[in-house]
Design a protein around this motif. Structure first.
Motif, mmCIF file in Angstrom:
data_model
loop_
_atom_site.group_PDB
_atom_site.id
_atom_site.type_symbol
_atom_site.label_atom_id
_atom_site.label_comp_id
_atom_site.label_asym_id
_atom_site.label_seq_id
_atom_site.Cartn_x
_atom_site.Cartn_y
_atom_site.Cartn_z
ATOM 1 N N LEU A 55 0.831 -1.210 0.000
ATOM 2 C CA LEU A 55 0.000 0.000 0.000
ATOM 3 C C LEU A 55 0.864 1.257 0.000
ATOM 4 O O LEU A 55 0.529 2.256 -0.660
ATOM 5 N N MET A 56 1.987 1.214 0.718
ATOM 6 C CA MET A 56 2.891 2.351 0.720
ATOM 7 C C MET A 56 3.513 2.550 -0.668
ATOM 8 O O MET A 56 3.634 3.694 -1.149
ATOM 9 N N THR A 57 3.875 1.459 -1.306
ATOM 10 C CA THR A 57 4.431 1.552 -2.658
ATOM 11 C C THR A 57 3.396 2.110 -3.628
ATOM 12 O O THR A 57 3.708 2.924 -4.498
ATOM 13 N N ALA A 58 2.137 1.635 -3.479
ATOM 14 C CA ALA A 58 1.059 2.147 -4.336
ATOM 15 C C ALA A 58 0.872 3.649 -4.137
ATOM 16 O O ALA A 58 0.636 4.392 -5.104
ATOM 17 N N TYR A 59 0.979 4.100 -2.897
ATOM 18 C CA TYR A 59 0.861 5.525 -2.602
ATOM 19 C C TYR A 59 1.999 6.303 -3.261
ATOM 20 O O TYR A 59 1.778 7.369 -3.874
ATOM 21 N N LYS A 60 3.206 5.785 -3.159
ATOM 22 C CA LYS A 60 4.365 6.469 -3.756
ATOM 23 C C LYS A 60 4.222 6.555 -5.272
ATOM 24 O O LYS A 60 4.450 7.615 -5.870
ATOM 25 N N VAL A 61 3.846 5.415 -5.887
ATOM 26 C CA VAL A 61 3.729 5.381 -7.345
ATOM 27 C C VAL A 61 2.605 6.295 -7.824
ATOM 28 O O VAL A 61 2.743 6.998 -8.836
ATOM 29 N N GLY A 62 1.495 6.309 -7.091
ATOM 30 C CA GLY A 62 0.336 7.053 -7.552
ATOM 31 C C GLY A 62 0.262 8.502 -7.130
ATOM 32 O O GLY A 62 -0.391 9.314 -7.800
ATOM 33 N N CYS A 63 0.955 8.848 -6.035
ATOM 34 C CA CYS A 63 0.790 10.197 -5.487
ATOM 35 C C CYS A 63 2.097 10.989 -5.348
ATOM 36 O O CYS A 63 2.060 12.222 -5.258
ATOM 37 N N VAL A 64 3.216 10.312 -5.300
ATOM 38 C CA VAL A 64 4.496 10.991 -5.079
ATOM 39 C C VAL A 64 5.373 10.921 -6.321
ATOM 40 O O VAL A 64 5.850 11.946 -6.822
ATOM 41 N N TRP A 65 5.556 9.700 -6.843
ATOM 42 C CA TRP A 65 6.428 9.528 -8.017
ATOM 43 C C TRP A 65 5.609 9.671 -9.300
ATOM 44 O O TRP A 65 5.670 8.826 -10.205
ATOM 45 N N THR A 66 4.848 10.727 -9.404
ATOM 46 C CA THR A 66 3.952 10.889 -10.550
ATOM 47 C C THR A 66 4.690 11.178 -11.854
ATOM 48 O O THR A 66 4.110 11.045 -12.934
ATOM 49 N N GLY A 67 5.937 11.549 -11.763
ATOM 50 C CA GLY A 67 6.694 11.848 -12.971
ATOM 51 C C GLY A 67 7.422 10.658 -13.548
ATOM 52 O O GLY A 67 8.098 10.776 -14.583
ATOM 53 N N LEU A 68 7.295 9.503 -12.933
ATOM 54 C CA LEU A 68 7.993 8.314 -13.425
ATOM 55 C C LEU A 68 7.478 7.901 -14.795
ATOM 56 O O LEU A 68 6.273 7.948 -15.063
ATOM 57 N N HIS A 69 8.387 7.501 -15.651
ATOM 58 C CA HIS A 69 7.997 6.966 -16.957
ATOM 59 C C HIS A 69 7.209 5.678 -16.759
ATOM 60 O O HIS A 69 7.439 4.931 -15.801
ATOM 61 N N TRP A 70 6.268 5.403 -17.681
ATOM 62 C CA TRP A 70 5.402 4.230 -17.519
ATOM 63 C C TRP A 70 6.203 2.938 -17.440
ATOM 64 O O TRP A 70 5.816 1.984 -16.759
ATOM 65 N N SER A 71 7.351 2.895 -18.142
ATOM 66 C CA SER A 71 8.166 1.681 -18.131
ATOM 67 C C SER A 71 8.755 1.417 -16.744
ATOM 68 O O SER A 71 8.907 0.270 -16.323
ATOM 69 N N VAL A 72 9.068 2.483 -16.009
ATOM 70 C CA VAL A 72 9.590 2.336 -14.652
ATOM 71 C C VAL A 72 8.488 1.844 -13.721
ATOM 72 O O VAL A 72 8.717 0.992 -12.860
ATOM 73 N N VAL A 73 7.273 2.363 -13.919
ATOM 74 C CA VAL A 73 6.137 1.914 -13.111
ATOM 75 C C VAL A 73 5.870 0.430 -13.337
ATOM 76 O O VAL A 73 5.634 -0.332 -12.392
ATOM 77 N N VAL A 74 5.940 0.008 -14.595
ATOM 78 C CA VAL A 74 5.742 -1.414 -14.912
ATOM 79 C C VAL A 74 6.829 -2.257 -14.246
ATOM 80 O O VAL A 74 6.555 -3.338 -13.702
ATOM 81 N N ALA A 75 8.060 -1.767 -14.272
ATOM 82 C CA ALA A 75 9.157 -2.504 -13.648
ATOM 83 C C ALA A 75 8.951 -2.630 -12.141
ATOM 84 O O ALA A 75 9.176 -3.699 -11.555
ATOM 85 N N ILE A 76 8.516 -1.550 -11.507
ATOM 86 C CA ILE A 76 8.238 -1.604 -10.067
ATOM 87 C C ILE A 76 7.088 -2.565 -9.790
ATOM 88 O O ILE A 76 7.120 -3.343 -8.828
ATOM 89 N N ALA A 77 6.058 -2.532 -10.649
ATOM 90 C CA ALA A 77 4.916 -3.419 -10.469
ATOM 91 C C ALA A 77 5.332 -4.882 -10.569
ATOM 92 O O ALA A 77 4.777 -5.738 -9.871
ATOM 93 N N TYR A 78 6.300 -5.177 -11.421
ATOM 94 C CA TYR A 78 6.753 -6.562 -11.561
ATOM 95 C C TYR A 78 7.693 -6.954 -10.428
ATOM 96 O O TYR A 78 7.478 -7.976 -9.746
ATOM 97 N N LEU A 79 8.731 -6.156 -10.227
ATOM 98 C CA LEU A 79 9.786 -6.529 -9.277
ATOM 99 C C LEU A 79 9.344 -6.427 -7.825
ATOM 100 O O LEU A 79 9.668 -7.286 -7.006
ATOM 101 N N VAL A 80 8.584 -5.390 -7.496
ATOM 102 C CA VAL A 80 8.131 -5.194 -6.119
ATOM 103 C C VAL A 80 6.703 -5.723 -5.938
ATOM 104 O O VAL A 80 6.444 -6.618 -5.146
ATOM 105 N N GLY A 81 5.774 -5.151 -6.720
ATOM 106 C CA GLY A 81 4.373 -5.517 -6.562
ATOM 107 C C GLY A 81 4.081 -6.965 -6.890
ATOM 108 O O GLY A 81 3.345 -7.639 -6.155
ATOM 109 N N GLY A 82 4.646 -7.470 -7.978
ATOM 110 C CA GLY A 82 4.412 -8.863 -8.350
ATOM 111 C C GLY A 82 4.973 -9.834 -7.336
ATOM 112 O O GLY A 82 4.341 -10.844 -6.999
#
Length: 350
Positions: free
Chosen positions: A52-79
């Motif tokens: 949930l903390m990672t989701a908050y960071k990705v959605g509310c703090v790291w809003t400037g991240l490129h979509w490819s970085v978000v996908v990588a975080i979703a796989y490596l951390v979230g997955g």
């Protein structure tokens, strides 16, 4: 055979009840391993908070991240974390976290919050049916659908897509059973819908999308999800269930010890390796995996592998095997009993 679009059919009962009785006859101390492990709920709470903390960071703090970085975080951390939720839901489904079933259901709901889709109570229902009717056509919800067998078969490209979309396949198999949702499944649905609304409202839609993508990865083409293939897809003729003995068991709470789990679903993850050491003569002869990545690679590339590589039986064979089996002894079998068993097996084949 590589060109056969059908399951492997067996006329006998699954092996776990037989082996359980044999192990208990030789090692009655195994019963001391039965019980609960509340530590599982603590791990689940930590994993839920991290995701949930990672989701908050990705959605509310790291809003400037490129979509490819978000996908990588979703796989490596979230997955990686989402695959762990599946293990915890599995333990809770067997009431191995707490003694009271209610607390186990609540544990399942807790770790279901960062998964975006309601899964914990339906998994509990259908997974327990899988244990009860392992390999029984029309009753085991873990068996692939006929459409999976016919259209995926042993095509490497289609098998790759199938692994990626395995989470959807799992849902479709449950829906194909056409069973009315139970009370706790409805509670699960309402609870997760409310949780999703709160996440979208107080975090962002981007946060919710991250959680959904994490589940897609964590239940698909991810080493933490390879146990779905490892467990019952046939890698050796005549063997129906497979264990995995590798380092992935450290993070994923010994989910790889699947032969041991099916033999003794009353033993929590913290004690299942003790069963392996106590009854080593029963498990050493069985083929086991040592790499989850290797499991996925072999499943995709081998022409012998595909959704059809599962062993199935008729309900009649399932019933006769459970009714007739006796723990082997050193004494010779009585002729009358032997003839009766032969007649039962013959009728099951008919």
């Amino acid at each position: 055979k590589a060109n056969v679009r059908d399951f492997v059919h067996d006329d006998f009962e699954e092996p776990h009840l037989k082996r359980k009785k044999a192990i208990l006859a030789k090692h009655p101390e195994v019963r001391d391993l039965y019980g609960n492990e509340p530590l599982t709920a603590v791990i689940g709470a930590i994993a839920t908070a991290v995701q949930l903390m990672t989701a908050y960071k990705v959605g509310c703090v790291w809003t400037g991240l490129h979509w490819s970085v978000v996908v990588a975080i979703a796989y490596l951390v979230g997955g990686t974390i989402s695959a762990l939720y599946g293990v915890i839901i599995h333990e809770a489904g067997h009431n191995l976290v707490f003694k009271r079933p209610l607390f186990n259901r609540l544990t399942g709901l807790m770790v279901n919050v960062p998964m975006a889709v309601p899964i914990s109570q339906s998994f509990r229902r259908y997974h327990l049916e899988h244990h009860q009717f392992q390999g029984v056509e029309g009753k085991d919800p873990d068996l692939p659908l006929d459409a999976e067998v016919q259209y995926i078969h042993n095509n490497p490209f289609l098998k790759t897509l199938w692994v990626f979309c395995y989470s959807a396949m799992y849902v479709l198999r449950g829906m194909a059973m056409k069973k009315t949702p139970q009370r706790w499944e409805v509670i699960n649905l309402v609870f997760i819908v409310c949780a999703d609304i709160l996440i979208a409202r107080y975090m962002s839609i981007r946060s919710l999308a991250y959680l959904g993508l994490s589940v897609f990865f964590g239940y698909g083409m991810h080493p933490g999800a390879a146990h779905f293939i490892q467990e019952h897809y046939i890698f050796r003729d005549g063997q129906e269930t497979y264990s995995y003995y590798g380092t992935g068991n450290i993070f994923y709470l010994n989910i790889g010890l699947h032969n041991e789990h099916h033999d003794f679903p009353q033993i929590p993850w913290t004690r299942i390796y003790k069963l392996r050491r106590i009854a080593t003569e029963f498990y050493d002869p069985l083929y086991a995996h040592t790499s989850w990545i290797g499991v996925i690679f072999l499943f995709i590339t081998s022409p012998m592998q595909g959704p059809q590589a599962r062993l199935v039986r008729m309900y009649k064979a399932h019933l006769s095997g459970r009714r007739e089996y006796k723990v082997p002894t050193e004494e010779p079998a009585k002729p009358g009993i032997s003839k009766r068993r032969d007649s039962v097996i013959s009728s099951a084949k008919a």
